[in-house]
Design a protein around this motif. Structure first.
Motif, PDB file in Angstrom:
ATOM      1  N   TYR A 107      20.344  11.668  11.842  1.00 13.48           N
ATOM      2  CA  TYR A 107      18.942  12.293  11.607  1.00 13.48           C
ATOM      3  C   TYR A 107      18.437  12.582  12.928  1.00 13.48           C
ATOM      4  O   TYR A 107      18.379  11.716  13.856  1.00 13.48           O
TER       5      TYR A 107
ATOM      6  N   HIS B  98      18.103  21.235  13.953  1.00 11.49           N
ATOM      7  CA  HIS B  98      17.838  19.890  13.188  1.00 11.49           C
ATOM      8  C   HIS B  98      19.290  19.616  12.343  1.00 11.49           C
ATOM      9  O   HIS B  98      20.043  20.329  11.828  1.00 11.49           O
ATOM     10  N   THR B  99      19.306  18.291  11.959  1.00 12.11           N
ATOM     11  CA  THR B  99      20.090  17.942  11.003  1.00 12.11           C
ATOM     12  C   THR B  99      19.823  18.113   9.600  1.00 12.11           C
ATOM     13  O   THR B  99      18.540  18.695   9.375  1.00 12.11           O
TER      14      THR B  99
ATOM     15  N   LYS C   4      18.791  16.160   7.321  1.00 13.00           N
ATOM     16  CA  LYS C   4      17.561  15.161   6.748  1.00 13.00           C
ATOM     17  C   LYS C   4      17.084  14.903   8.218  1.00 13.00           C
ATOM     18  O   LYS C   4      17.581  14.749   9.161  1.00 13.00           O
ATOM     19  N   PHE C   5      15.746  14.500   8.349  1.00 10.97           N
ATOM     20  CA  PHE C   5      15.181  13.737   9.106  1.00 10.97           C
ATOM     21  C   PHE C   5      14.872  12.256   8.693  1.00 10.97           C
ATOM     22  O   PHE C   5      14.696  12.072   7.500  1.00 10.97           O
ATOM     23  N   PHE C   6      14.779  11.417   9.563  1.00  2.00           N
ATOM     24  CA  PHE C   6      14.555   9.953   9.378  1.00  2.00           C
ATOM     25  C   PHE C   6      12.886   9.588   9.431  1.00  2.00           C
ATOM     26  O   PHE C   6      12.288   9.781  10.180  1.00  2.00           O
TER      27      PHE C   6
ATOM     28  N   PRO D  91      15.472   8.727   4.993  1.00  2.87           N
ATOM     29  CA  PRO D  91      15.689   9.996   5.167  1.00  2.87           C
ATOM     30  C   PRO D  91      14.941  11.158   4.188  1.00  2.87           C
ATOM     31  O   PRO D  91      15.082  10.549   2.984  1.00  2.87           O
TER      32      PRO D  91
END
Length: 389
Positions: A265, A345-346, A348-350, A356
């Motif tokens: 993430y 960005h991936t 999802k973010f954490f 996530p």
């Protein structure tokens, strides 16, 4: 605003400033760029700071240093810090102590100005860049402990049994610094950075960037939480050290690292601060024509795990604000691409609180304009709000 691998109006740093050694005369250097890694006391991130420094040394050993200098301010405890220079010879890095500190006052304008002047004296250059590593909370002001104790609010660094993320400064107010303090200290030293990189959570914020627009050309930061490991300096260090930093390559290398990291993430963006006044004028006109229906807030792209949400994706906020005004939306979006020209960005973010979360809209920078959180109650006092309303 604060800094942290947290930073909004919080810039978290220290107490009273006393030095334990005197300045020696250093030989003059014909130096193009000085990169300053500023790592104030952040309670539970010290081991990660050592890793960050080692990763930067890996990049330096591989790349070498020609007309660049790299200095590091590192808090080794709540009351002690050191300033040292990283040098390289035959692909081997060494650290030369420049100064040692007892109780450095990094949370005050005077104390932070002294530290910046120490860096400038030790490694004068034609241009400077700054890395700030710690916890961060975007633009939010430092909150006194008494006020903090009266609420049930939990910051992301207070969650246990979950991967650790970062803030600007330490975990309590005595080690946290306002963003405006950083801005004034840089101005007092006559420093305009090529970039300020916040290795902290929530620092890619319009409110933060606007306060720093006169002391840095670019802002490199994350609009969400960042894992405690921080920036992958072994991969991005060569681009950070370049005479003309390759911001696109920085974002790409960051994305590649976090896409395959243990916790996959990561979010990053580069803001061109020279375009922020233009964006503020456009947003002032937009706010005079449109207002956001509170019922729309729930559908906006959240960029944190707080309840109520504090940080929203700015581009998605603009989309909702414009409604069916396609012409004005296109105008803002075109300028926003210039304000934030590089981002990644991936999927999802954490978040420490919710785990996530998916990203469906991503402009690379946040705003707290529609937030109903009590933590954002001072939002109308921010420079960004005053410039856009």
């Amino acid at each position: 605003m604060t800094l942290i691998r947290l930073l909004p109006i919080l810039l978290v740093i220290g107490l009273s400033f006393l030095t334990s050694c005197q300045k020696e005369a250093l030989p003059p250097a014909d130096n193009e760029r000085t990169l300053f890694m500023y790592l104030p006391w952040s309670t539970n991130l010290t081991s990660y700071f050592y890793q960050n420094i080692a990763d930067m040394e890996e990049a330096i050993a591989r790349r070498g240093l020609d007309r660049e200098r790299v200095l590091v301010f590192l808090s080794t405890s709540a009351t002690e810090a050191e300033l040292f220079e990283i040098t390289v010879n035959n692909e081997t890095c060494t650290r030369r102590t420049v100064k040692e500190y007892t109780r450095p006052a990094f949370t005050t304008e005077a104390g932070l100005t002294d530290i910046l002047n120490d860096m400038k004296w030790a490694a004068p250059a034609k241009s400077y860049s700054l890395i700030v590593g710690c916890h961060g909370m975007g633009w939010l002001p430092v909150e006194p402990q008494q006020a903090r104790a009266s609420t049930k609010f939990s910051y992301h660094w207070e969650y246990t049994h979950t991967p650790l993320t970062r803030f600007f400064g330490g975990l309590t107010a005595e080690y946290q610094t306002e963003i405006t303090t950083l801005s004034r200290s840089l101005a007092q030293c006559g420093l305009q950075m090529e970039y300020i990189l916040f290795d902290d959570c929530y620092m890619s914020s319009l409110e933060v960037a606007y306060d720093l627009r006169h002391v840095t050309r670019h802002l490199i930061a994350c609009p969400t939480e960042i894992m405690a490991y921080g920036m992958p300096y072994a991969r991005i260090g060569e681009y950070l050290l370049a005479e003309n930093p390759d911001y696109g390559a920085i974002c790409q290398a960051f994305h590649r690292f976090y896409s395959s990291y243990t916790y996959p993430y990561g979010t990053i963006a580069v803001t061109d601060c020279s375009r922020l006044d233009d964006l503020a004028l456009l947003m002032k006109d937009l706010h005079s024509r449109h207002s956001l229906d509170s019922s729309q807030t729930a559908s906006l792209q959240r960029m944190d795990g707080y309840s109520p949400v504090i940080f929203y994706d700015f581009g998605d906020y603009v989309r909702a604000l414009c409604g069916d005004d396609a012409a004005q939306l296109a105008q803002v979006e075109a300028l926003l691409e210039q304000v934030v020209p590089y981002k990644a960005h991936t999927e999802k973010f954490f978040t420490a609180s919710l785990g996530p979360l998916s990203i469906t809209h991503y402009s690379g920078i946040t705003t707290s304009a529609p937030s109903l959180s009590s933590k954002a109650r001072t939002y109308p006092q921010t420079s960004w709000y005053r410039a856009t309303h």
